[in-house]
Every structure is written in structure tokens, then in C-alpha cells.
Design a protein around this motif. Structure first.
Motif, mmCIF file in Angstrom:
data_model
loop_
_atom_site.group_PDB
_atom_site.id
_atom_site.type_symbol
_atom_site.label_atom_id
_atom_site.label_comp_id
_atom_site.label_asym_id
_atom_site.label_seq_id
_atom_site.Cartn_x
_atom_site.Cartn_y
_atom_site.Cartn_z
ATOM 1 N N GLU A 60 0.840 -1.300 0.028
ATOM 2 C CA GLU A 60 -0.016 -0.060 -0.117
ATOM 3 C C GLU A 60 0.833 1.273 -0.056
ATOM 4 O OE1 GLU A 60 -2.398 -0.277 3.550
ATOM 5 O OE2 GLU A 60 -3.766 -1.892 2.512
ATOM 6 N N ASN A 61 2.116 1.235 0.423
ATOM 7 C CA ASN A 61 3.049 2.405 0.416
ATOM 8 C C ASN A 61 3.236 2.819 -0.929
ATOM 9 O OD1 ASN A 61 5.039 4.284 0.885
ATOM 10 N ND2 ASN A 61 5.301 3.321 2.951
ATOM 11 N N PRO A 62 2.972 3.916 -1.194
ATOM 12 C CA PRO A 62 3.361 4.298 -2.785
ATOM 13 C C PRO A 62 4.808 4.705 -3.039
ATOM 14 C CG PRO A 62 2.523 6.136 -1.536
ATOM 15 C CD PRO A 62 2.307 5.019 -0.511
ATOM 16 N N VAL A 63 5.568 4.667 -1.705
ATOM 17 C CA VAL A 63 7.173 5.012 -1.851
ATOM 18 C C VAL A 63 7.857 3.878 -2.632
ATOM 19 C CG1 VAL A 63 9.239 5.360 -0.638
ATOM 20 C CG2 VAL A 63 7.235 6.603 0.164
ATOM 21 N N PHE A 64 7.377 2.432 -2.084
ATOM 22 C CA PHE A 64 8.413 1.426 -2.726
ATOM 23 C C PHE A 64 7.909 0.974 -4.206
ATOM 24 C CE2 PHE A 64 7.934 0.808 1.782
ATOM 25 C CZ PHE A 64 9.178 0.866 2.100
ATOM 26 N N GLN A 65 8.733 0.781 -5.181
ATOM 27 C CA GLN A 65 8.413 0.318 -6.197
ATOM 28 C C GLN A 65 8.165 -1.106 -6.347
ATOM 29 O OE1 GLN A 65 11.388 1.505 -9.157
ATOM 30 N NE2 GLN A 65 11.169 3.683 -8.890
ATOM 31 N N MET A 66 8.712 -1.849 -5.512
ATOM 32 C CA MET A 66 8.474 -3.299 -5.550
ATOM 33 C C MET A 66 8.924 -3.944 -4.265
ATOM 34 S SD MET A 66 10.377 -6.258 -7.882
ATOM 35 C CE MET A 66 10.121 -8.061 -7.533
ATOM 36 N N ALA A 67 8.139 -4.881 -3.758
ATOM 37 C CA ALA A 67 8.455 -5.548 -2.616
ATOM 38 C C ALA A 67 8.532 -7.268 -2.872
ATOM 39 C CB ALA A 67 7.658 -5.318 -1.483
ATOM 40 N N ASP A 68 9.357 -7.979 -2.100
ATOM 41 C CA ASP A 68 9.321 -9.348 -2.326
ATOM 42 C C ASP A 68 9.500 -9.894 -0.847
ATOM 43 O OD1 ASP A 68 8.872 -11.535 -3.434
ATOM 44 O OD2 ASP A 68 10.880 -11.950 -4.401
ATOM 45 N N VAL A 69 9.353 -11.164 -0.595
ATOM 46 C CA VAL A 69 9.547 -11.954 0.439
ATOM 47 C C VAL A 69 10.178 -13.201 0.126
ATOM 48 C CG1 VAL A 69 7.205 -12.814 0.618
ATOM 49 C CG2 VAL A 69 8.583 -12.694 2.615
ATOM 50 N N ASP A 70 11.155 -13.662 0.963
ATOM 51 C CA ASP A 70 11.843 -14.931 0.760
ATOM 52 C C ASP A 70 11.245 -16.135 1.398
ATOM 53 O OD1 ASP A 70 12.481 -14.330 3.211
ATOM 54 O OD2 ASP A 70 14.549 -14.258 3.104
ATOM 55 N N LEU A 71 10.046 -15.780 2.107
ATOM 56 C CA LEU A 71 9.235 -17.057 2.847
ATOM 57 C C LEU A 71 7.735 -16.878 2.283
ATOM 58 C CD1 LEU A 71 9.168 -19.295 4.719
ATOM 59 C CD2 LEU A 71 8.534 -17.743 6.408
ATOM 60 N N LYS A 72 7.613 -17.758 1.396
ATOM 61 C CA LYS A 72 6.084 -17.980 0.782
ATOM 62 C C LYS A 72 5.534 -18.908 1.138
ATOM 63 C CE LYS A 72 7.892 -15.171 -3.527
ATOM 64 N NZ LYS A 72 9.225 -15.134 -3.204
ATOM 65 N N PHE A 73 3.966 -18.552 1.459
ATOM 66 C CA PHE A 73 3.187 -19.721 1.682
ATOM 67 C C PHE A 73 2.217 -20.138 0.651
ATOM 68 C CE2 PHE A 73 4.319 -17.497 5.566
ATOM 69 C CZ PHE A 73 4.967 -18.373 6.256
ATOM 70 N N SER A 74 2.564 -19.701 -0.787
ATOM 71 C CA SER A 74 1.441 -19.571 -1.887
ATOM 72 C C SER A 74 2.004 -20.702 -2.878
ATOM 73 C CB SER A 74 1.438 -18.287 -2.306
ATOM 74 O OG SER A 74 2.426 -17.866 -2.701
ATOM 75 N N LYS A 75 2.987 -21.426 -2.444
ATOM 76 C CA LYS A 75 3.843 -22.288 -3.631
ATOM 77 C C LYS A 75 2.683 -23.468 -3.827
ATOM 78 C CE LYS A 75 7.746 -24.718 -5.004
ATOM 79 N NZ LYS A 75 9.174 -25.066 -4.404
ATOM 80 N N PRO A 76 2.095 -23.626 -5.240
ATOM 81 C CA PRO A 76 1.283 -24.411 -5.586
ATOM 82 C C PRO A 76 1.463 -25.956 -5.409
ATOM 83 C CG PRO A 76 2.246 -23.370 -7.571
ATOM 84 C CD PRO A 76 2.795 -22.772 -6.340
ATOM 85 N N GLU A 77 0.856 -26.856 -5.049
ATOM 86 C CA GLU A 77 1.229 -28.114 -4.804
ATOM 87 C C GLU A 77 0.266 -29.143 -4.925
ATOM 88 O OE1 GLU A 77 3.294 -29.335 -0.788
ATOM 89 O OE2 GLU A 77 1.210 -29.714 -0.156
ATOM 90 N N ALA A 78 0.682 -30.355 -5.573
ATOM 91 C CA ALA A 78 -0.316 -31.350 -5.929
ATOM 92 C C ALA A 78 0.130 -32.689 -5.105
ATOM 93 C CB ALA A 78 -0.434 -31.674 -7.389
ATOM 94 N N ARG A 79 -0.621 -33.309 -4.188
ATOM 95 C CA ARG A 79 -0.223 -34.395 -3.648
ATOM 96 C C ARG A 79 -0.856 -35.464 -4.433
ATOM 97 N NH1 ARG A 79 -0.414 -32.880 2.871
ATOM 98 N NH2 ARG A 79 0.877 -31.002 2.607
#
Length: 238
Positions: A181-200
Motif C-alpha cells: 500500500e505504500n506508494p514509496v516502494f516500487q517493488m517488494a518481495d519476501v523470501d518466505l512464501k506460503f503460496s507455492k502450488p502443490e499437488a499431492r
């Protein structure tokens, strides 16, 4: 013979100053209080600022796709960003693109400052505005900081810690939402993701044993057929 007198002089100076302090040790506490007061005052009085960027004729664009994207997907996106670079900075000295699984990198080397009528900062701003329209993945225009810092890392980094992974899973999305939401940052990323797709996949072991197929063979076949990874490469025509 040349350098030793210098170190002897340092020892003598320290010895004399120490003797003076020990003879007037009562003044050490007021001096400490005075220095602490000066630190508190100067901490608020001296303005702080980021080091100004230096024109090094170098711009980096990092591309990152969503979790689970194939190599071909991020390759095509990086090539698309590369075409934008060619249109925005047609007189660039060199443009080098590299792609790996899930991310890419474009290095842009500009001409010397004397051979161009624009600054590195102006070129980076134009690229930032241009790549915002490409929403299939994310592209981040980065300029190397004047002091330290690796080119591949973000200029501003935060470290979030928690006692367990479940608490991080609750706090991290909320934190990243505020960052986006902060307009100052052009891009943000995180090295811990919980959205990785998975098929069991549950293997029928009785049937695989009857067919003489091991679990390892099944997993390897799925990896080769569905992973979208590069298992190897070779050079052709140079």
C-alpha cells in the motif's frame, strides 16, 4: 628503525594521558555525563539522509514470477522486459539478460556520462514507469547503492522473527499488505512464501509392485514431464 619510533611515541602519549586521568579521576564521571548528553542532543539535531546515488552507468532489472512458474514463462517475461529496455534506451552500451527458475536478471550498461545527454537516474525512472505495465510477473528496476550493498539484494530489507512458523504465517501477509500500500516502494518481495502450488499424489503401491514400477521411477517421470525445469543444456552453432 623507521616505524618503531612512531609506535613508541603512541605508547608514551597514552601513558602520559592515562597518568593525568588517574590523578584527576574525579573528573571522569562529569565528562562521561557530558558526552552522553552531547550524544543525545546531536542524535536529534544532526539530520539523517540516504547517501545520494552515484551515476555508475549501470542499471539492473530483476524479474520474478509467482511461485511455481515454469522456466519458459519467466524466460518469455524477461525477454519482454528486455524489449522494453531496447526501446527506452536504444543507445545502451550493452544489455545482458539471464534467466533461472522463477527469476531473471537484466544488466544494462550505459554509455559514459560524456557520451549521453541523460543521467542514470533519469533512465532508471523511465524504465520503472515502463515495466509497471507488464503485470504477468514483477520487474524491479534497481540502481547500485553508492556505499556497499549487493546488486541482487533489495536496497531496504526488513527481518521478521517469530517463535514458530505459524505466527509468521499470520503476521507476514499483513506486513506485506502494508508494504504494497505504500506508494514509496516500487517493488517488494519476501523470501518466505506460503503460496507455492502443490499437488499431492497417492501411489497405489500394490498396483505399482505388480507392474514392477518403483515409487522412485514414478516420481522421476512426473518430474521430467511436469516440472518445467531444465535438466541440461548444450551449445549449438556457437
Amino acid at each position: 628503525r623507521i616505524t618503531e619510533p612512531f609506535f613508541i611515541g603512541m605508547n608514551n602519549m597514552y601513558s602520559r594521558s592515562l597518568q593525568v586521568v588517574l590523578r584527576h579521576r574525579i573528573w571522569t564521571l562529569p565528562v562521561i555525563v557530558l558526552m552522553l548528553g552531547a550524544i543525545v542532543y546531536l542524535w536529534g539535531a544532526i539530520p539523517s539522509e540516504m547517501a545520494p546515488l552515484e551515476d555508475r552507468s549501470m542499471i539492473t532489472i530483476n524479474t520474478r514470477g509467482a511461485e511455481g512458474v515454469t522456466y519458459e514463462y519467466i524466460r518469455d517475461y524477461t525477454e519482454d522486459i528486455n524489449s522494453i529496455v531496447d526501446s527506452v534506451i536504444p543507445d545502451a552500451d550493452a544489455v545482458t539478460a539471464r534467466v533461472s527458475s522463477g527469476s531473471g536478471n537484466i544488466q544494462i550498461r550505459l554509455k559514459d556520462m560524456g557520451d549521453r545527454d541523460y543521467t542514470q537516474m533519469e533512465a532508471a525512472e523511465k524504465l520503472s514507469q515502463a515495466v509497471k505495465k507488464k503485470t504477468k510477473a514483477r520487474a524491479f528496476v534497481q540502481q547500485q547503492s553508492s556505499f556497499g550493498g549487493r546488486r541482487s539484494s533489495m536496497p531496504i530489507q526488513y527481518v521478521l522473527q517469530a517463535t514458530n512458523i505459524e505466527k509468521l504465517e499470520k503476521v507476514l501477509p499483513v506486513f506485506m499488505e502494508k508494504v504494497y500500500e505504500n506508494p514509496v516502494f516500487q517493488m517488494a518481495d519476501v523470501d518466505l512464501k506460503f503460496s507455492k502450488p502443490e499437488a499431492r499424489i497417492i501411489i497405489n503401491r500394490d498396483k505399482s509392485n505388480l507392474l514392477g514400477v518403483s515409487t522412485r521411477d514414478i516420481a522421476q517421470t512426473l518430474q521430467y514431464g511436469l516440472s518445467g525445469q531444465r535438466m541440461g543444456y548444450f551449445y549449438m552453432n556457437g
